[in-house]
Design an enzyme around this catalytic site. Sequence first.
Site, PDB file in Angstrom:
ATOM      1  N   GLY A   1      60.078   8.624  24.168  1.00  8.98           N
ATOM      2  CA  GLY A   1      58.943   9.376  24.699  1.00  8.98           C
ATOM      3  C   GLY A   1      59.168   9.683  26.162  1.00  8.98           C
ATOM      4  O   GLY A   1      59.941   8.988  26.839  1.00  8.98           O
TER       5      GLY A   1
ATOM      6  N   GLN B   1      56.622  11.686  34.566  1.00 12.24           N
ATOM      7  CA  GLN B   1      57.974  11.131  34.661  1.00 12.24           C
ATOM      8  C   GLN B   1      59.009  12.173  35.068  1.00 12.24           C
ATOM      9  O   GLN B   1      60.114  11.824  35.469  1.00 12.24           O
ATOM     10  CB  GLN B   1      58.393  10.505  33.330  1.00 12.24           C
ATOM     11  CG  GLN B   1      57.609   9.247  32.995  1.00 12.24           C
ATOM     12  CD  GLN B   1      58.158   8.624  31.727  1.00 12.24           C
ATOM     13  OE1 GLN B   1      57.813   9.044  30.639  1.00 12.24           O
ATOM     14  NE2 GLN B   1      59.024   7.637  31.877  1.00 12.24           N
TER      15      GLN B   1
ATOM     16  N   CYS C   1      61.011   1.716  29.592  1.00 17.47           N
ATOM     17  CA  CYS C   1      60.505   2.954  30.185  1.00 17.47           C
ATOM     18  C   CYS C   1      61.629   3.617  30.969  1.00 17.47           C
ATOM     19  O   CYS C   1      62.318   2.933  31.728  1.00 17.47           O
ATOM     20  CB  CYS C   1      59.336   2.610  31.112  1.00 17.47           C
ATOM     21  SG  CYS C   1      58.577   4.057  31.860  1.00 17.47           S
ATOM     22  N   LEU C   2      61.800   4.937  30.793  1.00 14.58           N
ATOM     23  CA  LEU C   2      62.866   5.639  31.515  1.00 14.58           C
ATOM     24  C   LEU C   2      62.627   5.612  33.024  1.00 14.58           C
ATOM     25  O   LEU C   2      63.563   5.810  33.792  1.00 14.58           O
ATOM     26  CB  LEU C   2      62.987   7.087  31.024  1.00 14.58           C
ATOM     27  CG  LEU C   2      63.463   7.263  29.581  1.00 14.58           C
ATOM     28  CD1 LEU C   2      63.523   8.737  29.214  1.00 14.58           C
ATOM     29  CD2 LEU C   2      64.810   6.603  29.334  1.00 14.58           C
TER      30      LEU C   2
ATOM     31  N   HIS D   1      51.779   4.163  25.210  1.00 15.74           N
ATOM     32  CA  HIS D   1      52.608   4.028  26.418  1.00 15.74           C
ATOM     33  C   HIS D   1      52.653   5.368  27.169  1.00 15.74           C
ATOM     34  O   HIS D   1      52.479   5.410  28.391  1.00 15.74           O
ATOM     35  CB  HIS D   1      54.020   3.582  25.997  1.00 15.74           C
ATOM     36  CG  HIS D   1      55.018   3.500  27.112  1.00 15.74           C
ATOM     37  ND1 HIS D   1      55.638   2.326  27.474  1.00 15.74           N
ATOM     38  CD2 HIS D   1      55.532   4.454  27.942  1.00 15.74           C
ATOM     39  CE1 HIS D   1      56.473   2.564  28.484  1.00 15.74           C
ATOM     40  NE2 HIS D   1      56.427   3.845  28.782  1.00 15.74           N
ATOM     41  N   GLU D   2      52.861   6.462  26.420  1.00 14.52           N
ATOM     42  CA  GLU D   2      52.981   7.775  27.061  1.00 14.52           C
ATOM     43  C   GLU D   2      51.634   8.257  27.607  1.00 14.52           C
ATOM     44  O   GLU D   2      51.581   8.840  28.688  1.00 14.52           O
ATOM     45  CB  GLU D   2      53.565   8.807  26.084  1.00 14.52           C
ATOM     46  CG  GLU D   2      54.963   8.476  25.561  1.00 14.52           C
ATOM     47  CD  GLU D   2      55.962   8.165  26.655  1.00 14.52           C
ATOM     48  OE1 GLU D   2      55.846   8.722  27.763  1.00 14.52           O
ATOM     49  OE2 GLU D   2      56.855   7.331  26.413  1.00 14.52           O
TER      50      GLU D   2
ATOM     51  N   HIS E   1      50.910   6.879  30.955  1.00 13.69           N
ATOM     52  CA  HIS E   1      51.581   7.556  32.077  1.00 13.69           C
ATOM     53  C   HIS E   1      50.693   8.650  32.672  1.00 13.69           C
ATOM     54  O   HIS E   1      50.785   8.944  33.864  1.00 13.69           O
ATOM     55  CB  HIS E   1      52.897   8.201  31.606  1.00 13.69           C
ATOM     56  CG  HIS E   1      54.075   7.277  31.641  1.00 13.69           C
ATOM     57  ND1 HIS E   1      54.504   6.652  32.786  1.00 13.69           N
ATOM     58  CD2 HIS E   1      54.928   6.887  30.655  1.00 13.69           C
ATOM     59  CE1 HIS E   1      55.572   5.913  32.510  1.00 13.69           C
ATOM     60  NE2 HIS E   1      55.854   6.035  31.222  1.00 13.69           N
TER      61      HIS E   1
HETATM   62 ZN    ZN Z   1      57.338   5.034  30.266  1.00  9.74          ZN
END
Ligand code: ZN
Length: 177
Positions: free
Chosen positions: A49, A54, A97-98, A139-140, A143
Amino acid sequence: MAILKVAQMGHPVLRKKAKALEPTEVRTAPFQKLIDDMMETMHEYAGIGLAGPQVHESLRLFVAGIEQPDGSLRVMPFVNPEVTPLGTVTTEDWEGCLSIPDIRGRVPRPDRIVVRALDRRGKPFEMELSGYPARVVQHETDHLDGVLFFDRMTSLASLTYLEEYSRFWRGHDEDND
Ligand code: ZN
């Protein structure tokens, strides 16, 4: 298409509340390109995701790979997502997480949710999810409100670097309930 630069933890954009979109904005060529670029960026970095903030776009949009009933993975955009938990069951499982590279931690989240969002044509849809896809969507969506997975952990004791995760934890706790 293009691979976008991913914001890393500490960048203020990751802590801002992102802006909602009008369906007419969703249909514009620049927004369609943003969706495609985010999908390409997510694949490039092997994520499941990726949310607008991000990639330094403070907009209520994420892309995510959602497992379909036939087992295939479909990468979909979610615009203006709203998550409602279903039931009272909470499960804890590993997240990464990226924007927080090479770290994993265990995060409790509602196991079943319904998510309402707009698709890439600006049309509303809703989807009921449980388990891992429900976790990814939560999670997304976090963000978009400036929330990172660390914030959801009830204890930081499980935080682990990726190398140690692979050595000690991967596979031991999969399909955790
Ligand atoms: Zn993340």
